[in-house]
Design a protein around this motif. Structure first.
Motif, mmCIF file in Angstrom:
data_model
loop_
_atom_site.group_PDB
_atom_site.id
_atom_site.type_symbol
_atom_site.label_atom_id
_atom_site.label_comp_id
_atom_site.label_asym_id
_atom_site.label_seq_id
_atom_site.Cartn_x
_atom_site.Cartn_y
_atom_site.Cartn_z
ATOM 1 N N ALA A 128 0.948 -1.211 -0.078
ATOM 2 C CA ALA A 128 -0.060 -0.011 0.013
ATOM 3 C C ALA A 128 0.800 1.225 0.169
ATOM 4 O O ALA A 128 1.913 1.433 0.896
ATOM 5 N N ASP A 129 0.590 2.141 -0.782
ATOM 6 C CA ASP A 129 1.472 3.436 -1.174
ATOM 7 C C ASP A 129 0.449 4.525 -0.612
ATOM 8 O O ASP A 129 -0.914 4.577 -0.964
ATOM 9 N N SER A 130 1.000 5.715 -0.004
ATOM 10 C CA SER A 130 0.267 6.643 0.197
ATOM 11 C C SER A 130 0.039 7.449 -1.030
ATOM 12 O O SER A 130 0.423 7.341 -2.131
ATOM 13 N N GLY A 131 -1.135 8.563 -0.684
ATOM 14 C CA GLY A 131 -1.532 9.044 -2.169
ATOM 15 C C GLY A 131 -1.098 10.364 -2.366
ATOM 16 O O GLY A 131 0.171 10.662 -2.972
ATOM 17 N N VAL A 132 -1.603 11.580 -1.850
ATOM 18 C CA VAL A 132 -0.929 12.835 -2.175
ATOM 19 C C VAL A 132 0.075 13.247 -1.141
ATOM 20 O O VAL A 132 0.809 14.265 -1.609
ATOM 21 N N ASP A 133 0.215 12.599 -0.056
ATOM 22 C CA ASP A 133 1.523 12.983 0.702
ATOM 23 C C ASP A 133 1.954 11.995 1.393
ATOM 24 O O ASP A 133 1.531 10.602 1.065
ATOM 25 N N ASP A 134 2.456 11.727 2.738
ATOM 26 C CA ASP A 134 3.203 10.624 3.154
ATOM 27 C C ASP A 134 2.329 10.101 4.407
ATOM 28 O O ASP A 134 2.639 9.283 5.091
ATOM 29 N N GLN A 135 1.090 10.535 4.440
ATOM 30 C CA GLN A 135 0.144 10.097 5.572
ATOM 31 C C GLN A 135 -0.757 9.132 5.267
ATOM 32 O O GLN A 135 -1.159 9.134 3.857
ATOM 33 N N ILE A 136 -1.034 8.000 6.018
ATOM 34 C CA ILE A 136 -1.664 6.853 5.752
ATOM 35 C C ILE A 136 -2.562 6.701 7.115
ATOM 36 O O ILE A 136 -2.170 6.664 8.133
ATOM 37 N N ILE A 137 -3.953 6.595 7.074
ATOM 38 C CA ILE A 137 -4.817 5.864 8.173
ATOM 39 C C ILE A 137 -5.284 4.487 7.536
ATOM 40 O O ILE A 137 -5.988 4.698 6.679
ATOM 41 N N ILE A 138 -5.163 3.669 8.344
ATOM 42 C CA ILE A 138 -5.802 2.366 8.023
ATOM 43 C C ILE A 138 -6.677 1.749 9.447
ATOM 44 O O ILE A 138 -6.140 1.618 10.308
ATOM 45 N N HIS A 139 -7.940 1.583 8.941
ATOM 46 C CA HIS A 139 -8.955 1.302 9.972
ATOM 47 C C HIS A 139 -9.008 -0.310 9.901
ATOM 48 O O HIS A 139 -9.561 -0.664 9.113
ATOM 49 N N TYR A 141 -2.450 5.340 12.310
ATOM 50 C CA TYR A 141 -2.163 6.542 11.641
ATOM 51 C C TYR A 141 -0.434 6.655 11.389
ATOM 52 O O TYR A 141 0.252 6.832 12.211
ATOM 53 N N PHE A 142 -0.159 6.286 10.076
ATOM 54 C CA PHE A 142 1.313 6.535 9.790
ATOM 55 C C PHE A 142 1.496 7.702 9.184
ATOM 56 O O PHE A 142 0.734 8.445 8.338
ATOM 57 N N ARG A 143 2.772 8.232 9.625
ATOM 58 C CA ARG A 143 2.966 9.776 9.134
ATOM 59 C C ARG A 143 4.464 9.766 8.993
ATOM 60 O O ARG A 143 5.225 8.829 9.803
ATOM 61 N N GLU A 144 5.072 10.874 8.537
ATOM 62 C CA GLU A 144 6.434 11.507 8.577
ATOM 63 C C GLU A 144 7.407 10.487 8.152
ATOM 64 O O GLU A 144 8.201 9.940 8.650
ATOM 65 N N SER A 145 7.420 10.283 6.603
ATOM 66 C CA SER A 145 8.139 9.188 6.076
ATOM 67 C C SER A 145 9.471 9.828 6.025
ATOM 68 O O SER A 145 9.652 11.216 6.241
ATOM 69 N N VAL A 146 10.403 9.174 5.684
ATOM 70 C CA VAL A 146 11.962 9.529 5.812
ATOM 71 C C VAL A 146 12.025 10.617 4.540
ATOM 72 O O VAL A 146 12.710 11.364 4.765
ATOM 73 N N GLY A 147 11.454 10.330 3.441
ATOM 74 C CA GLY A 147 11.685 11.151 2.344
ATOM 75 C C GLY A 147 10.521 12.498 2.282
ATOM 76 O O GLY A 147 10.779 13.286 1.497
ATOM 77 N N GLY A 148 9.566 12.145 3.137
ATOM 78 C CA GLY A 148 8.577 13.413 3.303
ATOM 79 C C GLY A 148 7.444 13.220 2.308
ATOM 80 O O GLY A 148 6.609 14.211 2.350
ATOM 81 N N GLU A 149 7.674 12.435 1.294
ATOM 82 C CA GLU A 149 6.491 12.373 0.236
ATOM 83 C C GLU A 149 5.662 11.209 0.224
ATOM 84 O O GLU A 149 4.427 11.313 -0.280
ATOM 85 N N LEU A 150 6.367 9.824 0.314
ATOM 86 C CA LEU A 150 5.715 8.699 0.272
ATOM 87 C C LEU A 150 5.871 7.580 1.321
ATOM 88 O O LEU A 150 7.115 7.710 1.786
ATOM 89 N N SER A 151 4.747 7.179 1.814
ATOM 90 C CA SER A 151 4.943 5.886 2.754
ATOM 91 C C SER A 151 4.410 4.607 2.033
ATOM 92 O O SER A 151 3.222 4.565 1.283
ATOM 93 N N ARG A 152 5.059 3.572 2.419
ATOM 94 C CA ARG A 152 4.690 2.271 1.695
ATOM 95 C C ARG A 152 4.814 1.156 2.944
ATOM 96 O O ARG A 152 5.507 1.356 3.752
#
Length: 205
Positions: free
Chosen positions: A56-67, A145-156
């Motif tokens: 799963a990749d984040s969309g417009v930024d590096d934040q993801i919420i999975i319920h 709630y995943f946030r603040e990836s190392v690169g600041g643009e995408l979380s996987r």
């Protein structure tokens, strides 16, 4: 390499307490995912925890919420993750228990999490993060709630799993108490007690 082997040894026995069969996967959903269905896809059987073909990749930024809802109440002892590498590694995770109404990121920001986790950077293997059992002793849903990836643009995220056990003692106890009342021979006694109680309440008023 020794660290990875040790980690694999530590996790080898968790299949018996893996909560995968108790997850209500049909109702798993995510926010800010490139493909919404990916929220369910990363919740895999234990045997597929090292798979990197589905993620799963984040969309417009590096934040993801999975319920993640569960089919019944469980005690969650740990969260098990395999995350993106390099700049795609999220560095922080907020965990909310029994908050099914967290529907957007402003809600998540304004709601105090039950736990803040600093995620390991540079780790390519599956990692287990222990939880405070008292705070997660009777859980019917988790919001992550995943946030603040190392690169600041995408979380996987490659893999999301949970370790714990089922909380059925209270339900079983309730059922045992209800069985005699359902018996035809006991029904008149129950009716008389109900009438007596009702009469006392009426008199008191």
């Amino acid at each position: 390499m020794e660290g990875n082997n040790s980690l694999a040894a530590d996790l080898s026995g968790t299949d018996l307490s893996n909560l995968f069969p108790l997850i209500d996967r049909e109702n798993v959903h995510g926010l800010n995912l490139a493909i919404p269905e990916q929220a369910k896809a990363v919740i895999k059987p234990w045997s597929e925890r090292e798979d990197t073909t589905v993620y799963a990749d984040s969309g417009v930024d590096d934040q993801i919420i999975i319920h993640v809802p569960f089919a019944q109440n469980v005690r969650v002892k740990s969260i098990i993750l395999k995350l993106g590498r390099g700049e795609a590694t999220p560095r922080h995770l907020r965990v909310y228990a029994n908050y099914p109404n967290i529907i957007d990121f402003s809600d998540a920001e304004n709601t105090k999490p039950h736990l803040n986790i600093s995620l390991l950077e540079g780790e390519t293997a599956v990692v287990e993060y222990p939880l405070k059992v008292a705070a997660f002793s009777s859980v019917h849903s988790l919001s992550l709630y995943f946030r603040e990836s190392v690169g600041g643009e995408l979380s996987r995220i490659y893999y999301l799993g949970f370790k714990g056990d089922v909380r059925t003692l209270r339900k079983e106890g309730t059922n045992k108490l209800e069985v005699p009342a359902a018996d035809a021979a006991d029904a008149p006694l129950v009716d008389r007690l109900a009438q007596k109680t009702g009469g006392q309440q009426t008199t008191a008023r």
